[in-house]
Design an enzyme around this catalytic site. Structure first.
Site, mmCIF file in Angstrom:
data_model
loop_
_atom_site.group_PDB
_atom_site.id
_atom_site.type_symbol
_atom_site.label_atom_id
_atom_site.label_comp_id
_atom_site.label_asym_id
_atom_site.label_seq_id
_atom_site.Cartn_x
_atom_site.Cartn_y
_atom_site.Cartn_z
ATOM 1 N N CYS A 1 0.838 -1.104 0.241
ATOM 2 C CA CYS A 1 -0.142 0.223 -0.166
ATOM 3 C C CYS A 1 0.734 1.343 -0.033
ATOM 4 O O CYS A 1 1.950 1.286 0.594
ATOM 5 C CB CYS A 1 -0.914 -0.067 1.162
ATOM 6 S SG CYS A 1 -2.170 1.023 1.055
ATOM 7 N N ASP B 1 -6.600 -3.371 11.434
ATOM 8 C CA ASP B 1 -5.131 -2.644 11.811
ATOM 9 C C ASP B 1 -5.178 -2.110 13.023
ATOM 10 O O ASP B 1 -6.249 -2.322 13.977
ATOM 11 C CB ASP B 1 -5.392 -1.379 10.679
ATOM 12 C CG ASP B 1 -3.795 -1.083 10.426
ATOM 13 O OD1 ASP B 1 -2.864 -1.413 11.208
ATOM 14 O OD2 ASP B 1 -3.601 0.022 9.305
#
Length: 208
Positions: free
Chosen positions: A11, A133
């Protein structure tokens, strides 16, 4: 989004060099942070289009948004600029339903996991996939993975604190659908070719 081997997403690509590294390593997904000026990995729509043109068609492009207008997200999905949208802000079920009215493309919703209650909230999401996360994306910190012992087996993406060294353990112990890396494949705030290659190799080497 079927089960099978664990996938990997890199990412925060923002430079042409990053695209080159990705095309060499061939992760399953690459994420682009779109319209988030507070992020050092932010790209404009124009930059995104330019980067996407150079991205291998063997890699799925994911747009990462924070409380973006649904119309923008749907436009990029329906126009084929990105294949999946990852929602990383305060987007709730009402937001997701509205976005579903505008596009039938896959959606990922990110959740900050601090306790079991956060896990239960994530499990109930109507998004196609959920990403678990530590908190704000791209910090490199991990949440207490032992909480995943209580996960109800829904496919999920594991993010935060992952690198080539601990990916094998995380995958074997917790069986995520995919792992997501950003800061751990950077050096000096920029994507690092060797770290990206090592992370992808670590995922591909795992036999479950």
């Amino acid at each position: 989004m079927t089960a099978g081997r664990t996938r990997i997403k890199i990412c925060g690509l923002s430079r042409m060099e990053d695209i080159g590294y990705a095309n060499e390593a061939l992760p399953d997904y690459c994420g682009f942070v779109i319209g988030v000026p507070s992020s050092r990995r932010n790209v404009t729509v124009e930059q995104l289009i330019s980067l996407k043109e150079r991205l291998s068609d063997r890699i799925c492009p994911v747009g990462v948004f924070v409380n973006a207008e649904q119309e923008l997200v749907a436009e990029l999905l329906n126009g084929g600029v990105i294949d999946i949208a990852q929602l990383h802000g305060r987007e709730d079920e009402i937001y997701i339903r509205r976005l579903r009215d505008l596009t039938d493309k896959p959606l990922i919703k990110a959740f900050s996991i601090q306790n079991l209650s956060d896990l239960e909230t994530a499990e109930k999401s109507s998004a196609d996939l959920v990403l678990l996360d530590h908190g704000k994306g791209g910090t490199g910190a991990s949440f207490e993975w032992e909480l995943l012992r209580h996960w109800k087996k829904r496919p999920y993406i594991l993010a935060g604190g992952l690198d080539a060294g601990n990916i094998p353990e995380a995958v074997r112990e917790y069986h995520p659908y995919a792992v997501d890396l950003s800061s751990s494949v950077e050096t000096g705030g920029k994507k690092d070719r060797e770290k990206i290659l090592a992370a992808v190799a670590a995922v591909r080497s795992i036999m479950i």
